[in-house]
Structures are given as structure tokens and as C-alpha cells.
Design an enzyme around this catalytic site. Structure first.
Site, PDB file in Angstrom:
ATOM      1  CB  ALA A   1      10.111 121.789 -26.771  1.00  0.00           C
TER       2      ALA A   1
ATOM      3  CE1 TYR B   1       5.404 119.368 -27.982  1.00  0.00           C
ATOM      4  CE2 TYR B   1       3.177 118.865 -26.751  1.00  0.00           C
ATOM      5  CZ  TYR B   1       4.438 119.651 -26.951  1.00  0.00           C
ATOM      6  OH  TYR B   1       4.771 120.295 -25.988  1.00  0.00           O
TER       7      TYR B   1
ATOM      8  CE  LYS C   1       8.027 118.089 -24.199  1.00  0.00           C
ATOM      9  NZ  LYS C   1       9.112 119.002 -24.055  1.00  0.00           N
TER      10      LYS C   1
ATOM     11  CB  THR D   1       6.197 123.867 -28.739  1.00  0.00           C
ATOM     12  OG1 THR D   1       6.619 125.131 -29.917  1.00  0.00           O
ATOM     13  CG2 THR D   1       7.117 123.646 -27.732  1.00  0.00           C
TER      14      THR D   1
ATOM     15  CB  THR E   1       3.234 118.217 -23.109  1.00  0.00           C
ATOM     16  OG1 THR E   1       1.782 118.511 -23.710  1.00  0.00           O
ATOM     17  CG2 THR E   1       3.728 116.947 -23.709  1.00  0.00           C
ATOM     18  CG  ASP E   2      -1.944 119.157 -21.821  1.00  0.00           C
ATOM     19  OD1 ASP E   2      -0.884 119.413 -22.542  1.00  0.00           O
ATOM     20  OD2 ASP E   2      -2.883 119.524 -22.181  1.00  0.00           O
TER      21      ASP E   2
ATOM     22  CD  GLN F   1       4.562 130.795 -25.643  1.00  0.00           C
ATOM     23  OE1 GLN F   1       3.610 131.498 -25.176  1.00  0.00           O
ATOM     24  NE2 GLN F   1       4.082 129.303 -25.639  1.00  0.00           N
TER      25      GLN F   1
HETATM   26  N1  LIG Z   1       3.445 125.979 -25.808  1.00  0.00           N
HETATM   27  C1  LIG Z   1       2.460 125.186 -25.265  1.00  0.00           C
HETATM   28  O1  LIG Z   1       1.222 125.294 -25.271  1.00  0.00           O
HETATM   29  C2  LIG Z   1       2.890 123.933 -24.302  1.00  0.00           C
HETATM   30  C3  LIG Z   1       2.271 123.075 -23.728  1.00  0.00           C
HETATM   31  C4  LIG Z   1       2.597 122.191 -23.058  1.00  0.00           C
HETATM   32  C5  LIG Z   1       3.991 121.931 -22.603  1.00  0.00           C
HETATM   33  N2  LIG Z   1       4.822 122.616 -23.256  1.00  0.00           N
HETATM   34  C6  LIG Z   1       6.243 122.496 -23.127  1.00  0.00           C
HETATM   35  O2  LIG Z   1       7.024 123.687 -22.340  1.00  0.00           O
HETATM   36  C7  LIG Z   1       8.151 123.899 -22.749  1.00  0.00           C
HETATM   37  C8  LIG Z   1       8.432 125.469 -23.122  1.00  0.00           C
HETATM   38  O3  LIG Z   1       7.664 125.596 -24.230  1.00  0.00           O
HETATM   39  P1  LIG Z   1       7.514 127.117 -25.173  1.00  0.00           P
HETATM   40  O4  LIG Z   1       5.831 127.144 -25.392  1.00  0.00           O
HETATM   41  O5  LIG Z   1       8.108 128.033 -24.137  1.00  0.00           O
HETATM   42  O6  LIG Z   1       8.391 126.625 -26.338  1.00  0.00           O
HETATM   43  P2  LIG Z   1       8.830 127.510 -27.703  1.00  0.00           P
HETATM   44  O7  LIG Z   1       8.256 128.979 -27.398  1.00  0.00           O
HETATM   45  O8  LIG Z   1       8.249 126.801 -28.706  1.00  0.00           O
HETATM   46  O9  LIG Z   1      10.188 127.670 -27.497  1.00  0.00           O
HETATM   47  C9  LIG Z   1      11.034 126.581 -27.507  1.00  0.00           C
HETATM   48  C10 LIG Z   1      12.573 127.080 -28.104  1.00  0.00           C
HETATM   49  O10 LIG Z   1      13.340 126.015 -28.407  1.00  0.00           O
HETATM   50  C11 LIG Z   1      14.270 126.441 -29.169  1.00  0.00           C
HETATM   51  N3  LIG Z   1      14.434 124.989 -29.955  1.00  0.00           N
HETATM   52  C12 LIG Z   1      14.130 124.321 -31.072  1.00  0.00           C
HETATM   53  N4  LIG Z   1      15.005 123.449 -31.271  1.00  0.00           N
HETATM   54  C13 LIG Z   1      16.190 123.580 -30.409  1.00  0.00           C
HETATM   55  C14 LIG Z   1      17.357 122.709 -30.403  1.00  0.00           C
HETATM   56  N5  LIG Z   1      17.500 121.684 -31.088  1.00  0.00           N
HETATM   57  N6  LIG Z   1      18.208 123.211 -29.285  1.00  0.00           N
HETATM   58  C15 LIG Z   1      18.013 124.253 -28.701  1.00  0.00           C
HETATM   59  N7  LIG Z   1      16.919 125.154 -28.763  1.00  0.00           N
HETATM   60  C16 LIG Z   1      15.985 124.714 -29.696  1.00  0.00           C
HETATM   61  C17 LIG Z   1      13.153 127.129 -30.327  1.00  0.00           C
HETATM   62  O11 LIG Z   1      13.847 127.703 -31.327  1.00  0.00           O
HETATM   63  P3  LIG Z   1      12.926 127.752 -32.666  1.00  0.00           P
HETATM   64  O12 LIG Z   1      11.988 128.801 -32.593  1.00  0.00           O
HETATM   65  O13 LIG Z   1      13.971 128.523 -33.708  1.00  0.00           O
HETATM   66  O14 LIG Z   1      12.586 126.478 -33.111  1.00  0.00           O
HETATM   67  C18 LIG Z   1      12.538 127.975 -29.362  1.00  0.00           C
HETATM   68  O15 LIG Z   1      13.278 129.163 -29.076  1.00  0.00           O
HETATM   69  C19 LIG Z   1       8.480 122.801 -23.795  1.00  0.00           C
HETATM   70  O16 LIG Z   1       9.194 121.659 -23.249  1.00  0.00           O
HETATM   71  C20 LIG Z   1       7.135 122.258 -24.336  1.00  0.00           C
HETATM   72  O17 LIG Z   1       7.240 121.010 -24.924  1.00  0.00           O
HETATM   73  C21 LIG Z   1       4.481 123.920 -24.103  1.00  0.00           C
END
Ligand SMILES: NC(=O)c1ccc[n+]([C@@H]2O[C@H](COP(=O)([O-])OP(=O)(O)OC[C@H]3O[C@@H](n4cnc5c(N)ncnc54)[C@H](OP(=O)(O)O)[C@@H]3O)[C@@H](O)[C@H]2O)c1
Length: 284
Positions: free
Chosen positions: A62, A127, A131, A64, A103-104, A12
Site C-alpha cells: 500500500a 489516502y 483505499k 500508507t 483502513t478506518d 509492517q
Molecule cells: N500503517 C497504518 O497505520 C495503517 C492503518 C490502517 C490501515 N493500514 C493498512 O494496512 C496495510 C499494511 O500497512 P503497513 O503499515 O504494513 O504498510 P507499509 O509498512 O507501508 O508497507 C507497505 C509495503 O508495500 C510496498 N509497496 C509500495 N508500493 C508497492 C507496489 N506498487 N507494489 C508492491 N509493493 C509496494 C512498500 O514498499 P515501499 O516502502 O518501498 O514503498 C512497503 O514495503 C495497508 O493496506 C495499509 O493501507 C495501515
């Protein structure tokens, strides 16, 4: 042209970063996801970063899935902790800036006022724990870094908003928790904050969420209202939800973040969550 390596570019935030920098003549994004650069592999990370010599790395990769992390502990720590460690070592060696996203869920959520960057962390689940370990590695090994903690992220890809809209197509009623408070944050808003901080030397930990707060139930009501859905939201307690979903990971009850460091050190302002979700649904 300055190169920025984006890891996890298919997620995302990765997609939002790409949209934001599109057409930018000063920045070249070097997009990678797990196939091109698995951040858990120190050898590959070092070789790739040495070759590209980027000005900065934005780590959007990540694990996630909060519930899956509880069972998939080793992978959670590999991706969310060792990954940022590897990127930190490579960034420090090559002089690149590092943007880590957190993250929160690093907080326990048992208080009743928004957390600032100066509050003590105490994650409840794997999680959040993984993080936080990632944050600590960045602090230990990177030199010029930003850690931006965000929450309840939605953009292009799988997220809560999409799940609720899908459910509303087949359900007259959905049951959603009313006693977990946080701030829904659009990936586009977060990308703007990242692009704002990155050229500066204003390093450190930042909270980066949209303004305001709500429960998941309130958020769902607003999504349905904006999307014109008739589905009723039944607001339930976490206890009731856990009875129906015993495999659910523990989550903080009150993890509202105060963007205190952004306010103290910059003039950057996130949109209110109501405006951000309205913009998201309009463009969807
Ligand atoms: N989503 C939330 O609600 C949320 C809330 C708070 C903080 N965050 C933080 O915000 C950031 C962005 O989150 P997001 O929602 O954009 O995450 P996301 O949509 O889950 O995207 C994460 C991407 O990382 C890839 N990935 C997984 N393992 C990997 C590896 N070993 N090497 C390289 N790439 C890898 C995933 O591939 P696959 O899909 O194939 O696994 C996916 O394309 C993260 O740090 C997350 O912890 C997210």
C-alpha cells in the site's frame, strides 16, 4: 503445500505475516515486494499469479503515507486502488482467495460511536479515498475475498510508536493531538486475525482492530509510561496541530472501529490495545 503470495512483504504487516507463518509446514509463503511484483502492473500481476497458482494472496502492499498521498494522488490511486484491482482480477481467474487490508480512514469520523461494517463510508482525504476505491475494486472483481479494515498499525518498520520513542530521546515535551480517537493495533494481532480468516469461507468485509480506544495523546502517554520515558505529553487540539503543520492531511476525529462482523460470525478476539502495545514494547 499451499502457496500464499504476500505482496508488500517488507512492510509492517508483511513482516508480521512472515513471523506468524514461520515453521508452518502446510503453507509456503511466496514473498514479494515492489521489486519482485509491482502490484500496479496488471500484466506482471497476471503472469506472476498464473505461474505461482497460489491458494491465496495477502495484499500487504500500500501507499500508507497519509500526508504524502495528498500530493502524490496518482500514485496513491495506482497503489491503493489499481493494485488491489489487479490482484482481484488475477485471484478470480486462478481461483485464489484474496485478503485485502483497508483502513478506518474510509470513514469521515464525525460520529460518536464505533463504526460497524454496515455504516456508510465517506473518506476525508486521498489516502482514505484511494483505499475505498481499492475495496470497491475487490468487491467488483474478486470472488472469494476478505477485506479487513484496520487502524493505527504498528509493527516492524516506520510507525507512530517508533517516532514518539525517537522524539523522547531528544525532547522534554512532545505536542500530540487529543481530539482524534481511534484504536492502535499491533501488526502481530492483525496477522493472527488474517491467518484465522484465510482458511475459512467466511468472506466479506471485517473490521479488525485491537479492543478499546484512545486519542493519539493517550496512546503516547501509555508508550512513554511503558518505556519508562520522562518526556511530557502536551495534549493539543487538531486545530493547534494543523497550525504548526499546515501540510497535514485531514483526518477523521472519531474513527473507532467495532469488530462487529468478527463478533457475529467468529470467536476470534483481538487483544486490548493496552496489552498489545505492552507486548510490542517488551519484545522490541
Ligand atoms: N500503517 C497504518 O497505520 C495503517 C492503518 C490502517 C490501515 N493500514 C493498512 O494496512 C496495510 C499494511 O500497512 P503497513 O503499515 O504494513 O504498510 P507499509 O509498512 O507501508 O508497507 C507497505 C509495503 O508495500 C510496498 N509497496 C509500495 N508500493 C508497492 C507496489 N506498487 N507494489 C508492491 N509493493 C509496494 C512498500 O514498499 P515501499 O516502502 O518501498 O514503498 C512497503 O514495503 C495497508 O493496506 C495499509 O493501507 C495501515
Amino acid at each position: 503445500m499451499n502457496k500464499i503470495i504476500v505482496t508488500g512483504c517488507k512492510g509492517q504487516l508483511g513482516i508480521a505475516i512472515n513471523k506468524l507463518y514461520e515453521g508452518n509446514r502446510e503453507i509456503e509463503l511466496v514473498n514479494t515486494d515492489v521489486e519482485e511484483l509491482d502490484i500496479t502492473d496488471i500484466g506482471k500481476v497476471l503472469a506472476f499469479v498464473r505461474e505461482v497458482k497460489p491458494y491465496a494472496i495477502i495484499n500487504c502492499a500500500a501507499h500508507t503515507n497519509v500526508n504524502a498521498c495528498e500530493k502524490d494522488v496518482d500514485n496513491a490511486y495506482r497503489i491503493n486502488a489499481i493494485g488491489p484491482r489487479n490482484l482481484s482480477i488475477a485471484a478470480a481467474e486462478t481461483g485464489a482467495k484474496l485478503m485485502q487490508v483497508s483502513t478506518d480512514y474510509v470513514f469521515a469520523g464525525n460520529g460518536d460511536r464505533p463504526y460497524t461494517e454496515f455504516d456508510a463510508t465517506s473518506p476525508l482525504g486521498v489516502y482514505g479515498g484511494s483505499k475505498l476505491a481499492g475495496e470497491n475494486f475487490v468487491r467488483d472483481f474478486a470472488k472469494n475475498y476478505f477485506i479487513v479494515r484496520t487502524a493505527w498499525l504498528y509493527g516492524e518498520g516506520k510507525n507512530f510508536v517508533k517516532t514518539m520513542l525517537r522524539l523522547s530521546e531528544t525532547h522534554d515535551k512532545v505536542r500530540v493531538v487529543k481530539d482524534q480517537m481511534g484504536t492502535p493495533t499491533s501488526a502481530d494481532e492483525l496477522a493472527k486475525a488474517i491467518a484465522y480468516l484465510l482458511p475459512t469461507d467466511n468472506y466479506g468485509i471485517f473490521h479488525g482492530t485491537c479492543e478499546g480506544d484512545c486519542s493519539w495523546a493517550d496512546f503516547t502517554k501509555e508508550i512513554f509510561r511503558l518505556a519508562g520515558r520522562k518526556t511530557v505529553v502536551e495534549a493539543i487540539t487538531t486545530q493547534e496541530y494543523e497550525k504548526d503543520n499546515p501540510a497535514s492531511a485531514p483526518r477523521p476525529a472519531y474513527s473507532v472501529l467495532d469488530n462487529y462482523m468478527l463478533r457475529l460470525t467468529t470467536d476470534f478476539k483481538f487483544a486490548d490495545w493496552h496489552d498489545a502495545i505492552a507486548a510490542y514494547l517488551k519484545n522490541d
